[in-house]
Design an enzyme around this catalytic site. Structure first.
Site, mmCIF file in Angstrom:
data_model
loop_
_atom_site.group_PDB
_atom_site.id
_atom_site.type_symbol
_atom_site.label_atom_id
_atom_site.label_comp_id
_atom_site.label_asym_id
_atom_site.label_seq_id
_atom_site.Cartn_x
_atom_site.Cartn_y
_atom_site.Cartn_z
ATOM 1 C CG LEU A 24 -10.085 -0.783 -9.423
ATOM 2 C CD1 LEU A 24 -8.860 -1.342 -10.142
ATOM 3 C CD2 LEU A 24 -10.881 -1.919 -8.785
ATOM 4 C CG ASP A 140 5.199 7.346 -3.478
ATOM 5 O OD1 ASP A 140 5.370 7.537 -2.259
ATOM 6 O OD2 ASP A 140 4.103 7.457 -4.040
ATOM 7 N N PRO A 143 3.234 1.043 1.391
ATOM 8 C CG PRO A 143 2.732 0.427 3.594
ATOM 9 C CD PRO A 143 3.357 1.523 2.783
#
Length: 863
Positions: A24, A140, A143
């Protein structure tokens, strides 16, 4: 082990549990695979740490941290199904989210709609708050770690950054593996210090900025450059890049991106409280009709801040800096900046250097390789000189004065000496990526820099339109520098007692902390203000002849009053403040700050309606006006006192609109970048409009529109101008403006303003019908009637039933005088104190009714 060897080894070790489908994605620490959980027949995401990281962490420690993360149960946290070690590989299993990451969406859309960005931020903040309560810091937030599915957000990878940073940072650095990007990293985290929840809040603030601006707040050529900007540069204003962002959202970003952890919101809930204010709630609240048919002055027990129609905090905290901040000292904002400078610089001289207020703006440096930005650099320089020249409190060297040093290497101190100035503004422009330009400014005096760099990035195509934004940012720095430095010098020169001076400095430090806390923790703010007051009492005891501690105590008391909800407690605090102002004036009856303080507190007492005696109430306004007028005569540059006077003029009975206009002009002339300049511009528009100075009204409306394009009031004023003889009715334009008013108005009062704007459109349609005849005129008249009927509202939208008064205004526009009088009869019955006059004459709205007996009767019932 090579990264390509991971999947075969993983498949072999976990074949009885998971069927791996495809990769992925991968990042600096791990690779993620789509797999099928064969036991539960579901799709999952298996994340495998790279062998180098796994080796540095160790299996036992990995399991401990994953177990902690697995305890997090929250609707916006991506849960964990499984974890373990597979032939030396450390992995954990998560639900497979059929959606995209926030990074995917930003790559696709660059900027998000404001509502979407806020929703994502609040959901992530909620998730962080839950984790922080369990003692887990994410470390962390970026986005890539925010997944979007079914319109909501999920935070992934809790605990992994901690493992990486604490378990193997040194080894990983040596192997060249990245521990994450510095783009979202708090300064203390980049420095390798111990981090807490505020580091996550800082990262979330960076992410919110990127969602709105299309890029993070700090970028650079390499990691070191980015980290240096995080540590050294002032966070750029988001509203410069995207003016539609509400002020409260910018405030939340300023709060989260404070350099020092203690200056940030301490919890995710605190951050959400700042951000969670309804969109537009910082805009001027709707106020009731009082003078003419508009009653634009607040009523009731609320205390409006000096010079404002909507009450903000008495002093603007670091995270609540508006986009437009002026330079003139505000009565209740003397302190707050100076305290930290005492520790940062040696003691300043005991005399005030008048050269500090003589400003030179060096021509901006063009740092583009081919010097193609030189015209832009020159334009920004000359635009800034023009803007700062509007501020009466400053003397600004003309472009001709600094032109000889354009493009030279003349040292800043030599420029200052040559032009006899005390403060130098230096700036630069440089390319930043494709079709974007970074603008940076800084202040210097003869000894070196006196402010942080202020830096922001704008599209190259919009640079010429950024002149006002540059002026706003520079004036903010100037206000901080001049206000803090001069206040310190004046205060230190005013007392010979070092202990008293030190106590005042400590009190101002506590006051600053209170200002940072008042939004999220009013109780803590009250405690800090009370402590500051105790220090000021000690300072007063140490030097009984020094007026400064007494004035500051009065200002603190007013701040405490504004934090109180109970009207009775507010009233007692205002009375206490008045006593302190009186004591200060007993020492120096001509002190402008003390006079302005007493005048402001008297106006606050009037607003609180502590007495119902009309004579006593009138005396409060009269005394307040006397004090504020005297303060402005002593110090003609006291813009905030002029602004307060302008508001007071509207509160008088009858309203002195001409004086309100005069005082508003004085405030604007003293400081065109006054923090409340939007309010001043709006007041100048209405005062001009009410007195039929339509040319001036149009000028102030246009100026407000230029400077505050997302403020609904400056769309509404264009609508109101369509009712004047100077403009022809333009129905399509009126409908467009009405839609704009509705979209920009504060959420809490949007319904009211939408109905009001629709009423004005009805008036414009009716006026348009007067220019026609026959069937066309009848059709427009019927259309106006339908629009006005739709604009009516019950008390849920119009609690004070003001809209009937406005409908009467519109009916006069197209000659329905009987209908107008019928509405006014209803309106006056509900508002018996209403006046139809301006400056002793009937307002121009009502002149067509002036000779009617029914109207004369209505006038006699009012004031």
């Amino acid at each position: 082990m090579a990264e390509l060897d991971i999947l075969p080894k993983l498949q072999a070790a976990l074949q009885d549990r998971y069927e791996f489908v495809r990769e992925l994605g991968r990042g600096g620490m791990a690779v993620v695979y789509l797999a099928r959980d064969t036991k539960h027949d579901r799709e999952v995401a298996v994340k495998v740490l790279f062998p180098e990281l796994a080796a540095s962490i160790g299996g036992d420690r990995f399991e401990r941290e994953i177990k902690l993360a697995a305890k997090l149960q929250h609707p916006h946290i991506l849960g964990l199904y499984d974890s373990g070690t597979a032939d030396g590989l450390l992995f954990y299993v998560m639900p497979f989210v059929k959606g995209e990451s926030l990074r995917d969406r930003l790559d696709r859309a660059s900027q998000l709609p404001i509502e979407d960005a806020i929703q994502i931020t609040l959901e992530v903040s909620s998730a962080l708050g839950h984790a922080h309560e369990q003692g887990i810091v994410h470390r962390d937030i970026k986005p890539e770690n925010i997944l979007l599915s079914n319109g909501h957000s999920l935070v992934a990878d809790f605990g992994i950054a901690k493992l990486a940073s604490e378990g193997g940072a040194q080894k990983l650095t040596q192997t060249g593996m990245a521990l994450g990007t510095p783009v979202y990293m708090a300064p203390e985290q980049a420095a390798g210090e111990t981090v807490g929840p505020t580091a996550d809040i800082y990262s979330l603030g960076c992410m919110l900025y990127e969602m709105l601006a299309g890029e993070p707040p700090y970028t650079g050529k390499n990691a070191m450059a980015i980290m240096a900007r995080h540590a050294m540069e002032t966070v750029p204003s988001i509203r410069i890049v995207r003016s539609s962002v509400p002020e409260e959202v910018e405030e939340a970003i300023f709060a989260a991106l404070a350099k020092t952890p203690t200056d940030r919101p301490q919890t995710a809930a605190d951050f959400s409280a700042i951000l969670g204010v309804p969109l537009g709630a910082t805009a001027t609240r709707r106020v009731t009709m009082r003078h003419t048919a508009t009653r634009r002055v607040p009523t009731g027990a609320s205390m409006a801040y000096a010079g404002e129609e909507a009450p903000p905090a008495p002093v603007v905290p670091v995270w609540r800096r508006p986009a437009t901040i002026g330079i003139a000292a505000v009565v209740l904002a003397v302190a707050g900046f100076g305290a930290w400078r005492v520790m940062a610089k040696p003691p300043v001289p005991k005399t005030v250097d008048p050269l500090l207020k003589r400003i030179a703006v060096a021509y901006f440096t063009d740092n583009s390789p081919d010097h193609r930005l030189r015209p832009i650099a020159d334009g920004l320089t000359e635009g800034l000189i023009r803007a700062l020249s509007q501020v009466q409190t400053l003397t600004v060297v003309s472009p001709n004065g600094v032109a000889p040093y354009r493009g030279t290497d003349t040292p800043p101190d030599s420029i200052l000496k040559a032009v006899s100035a005390g403060t130098l503004v230096i700036g630069s422009v440089e390319p930043e990526g494709k079709d974007r330009v970074r603008v940076t400014t800084r202040l210097r005096d003869a000894n070196g820099p006196v402010s942080d760099n202020v830096s922001f990035v704008v599209p190259e195509s919009q640079l010429y339109a950024a002149e006002d934004s540059v002026a706003q940012e520079v004036s903010r720095s100037l206000r901080a520098w001049l206000g803090g430095e001069i206040a310190l010098r004046e205060q230190q020169a005013a007392t010979k007692n070092p202990a008293a001076w030190s106590l005042v400095r400590r009190a101002e430090t506590m006051r600053k902390d209170a200002e940072l806390a008042d939004v999220s923790d009013p109780a803590r703010a009250k405690t800090l203000l009370t402590g500051a007051d105790s220090l000021l009492q000690q300072a007063e005891a140490a030097d009984g002849g020094w007026i400064e501690p007494i004035i500051l105590r009065g200002e603190l008391t007013y701040q405490l009053a504004r934090l109180e909800r109970e009207v009775g407690v507010r009233g007692r605090l205002v009375d206490q403040g008045l006593g302190l102002a009186g004591r200060a004036l007993a020492i120096d009856g001509g002190n402008a700050k003390a006079l302005a303080l007493r005048g402001t507190l008297q106006l606050a007492s009037w607003q609180l309606q502590q007495t119902a005696d009309p004579v006593a109430r009138k005396q409060l306004l009269t005394s307040a006006k006397t004090d504020l007028t005297q303060a402005t005569q002593i110090d003609p540059t006291m813009a905030s006192a002029f602004a307060t006077l302008s508001m007071l003029d509207y509160n008088e009975t009858p309203a002195d609109v001409y004086a309100a206009l005069k005082d508003a002009r004085s405030a604007y002339q003293a400081d065109a970048y006054l923090r409340n300049s939007d309010v001043i511009l709006n007041r100048m528009f209405w005062a001009s409009y009410d007195t039929e100075a339509f040319g001036e009204a149009n000028k102030w409306c246009a100026e407000g529109r230029r400077r505050y394009p997302k403020d609904f009031r400056f769309a509404a004023c264009q609508l109101w101008l369509m009712l004047t003889v100077d403009q022809k009715p333009d129905v399509p334009a009126a409908w467009k403006l009405a839609a704009e008013v509705e979209s920009l108005a504060p959420v809490a009062t949007r319904g009211y303003w939408a109905h009001n704007a629709q009423q004005i459109v009805g008036g414009v349609i009716g006026r348009a019908g007067l220019t026609l005849s026959g069937a066309q005129a009848t059709a427009l008249r019927d259309s106006a009637e339908r629009v006005l009927a739709r604009a009516r509202a019950d008390r849920t939208i119009d609690p004070d039933q003001e809209l009937p008064g406005y409908e009467a205004v519109m009916r006069v526009q197209f000659g329905d005088l009987d209908g107008a009088i019928g509405l006014l009869q209803k309106y006056v019955a509900l508002n018996p104190d209403h006046t139809f006059e301006v400056g002793g004459n009937v307002h121009w709205w009502w002149k067509k009714l002036a000779d009617r007996p029914a109207f004369q009767a209505l006038k006699s019932k009012g004031r």
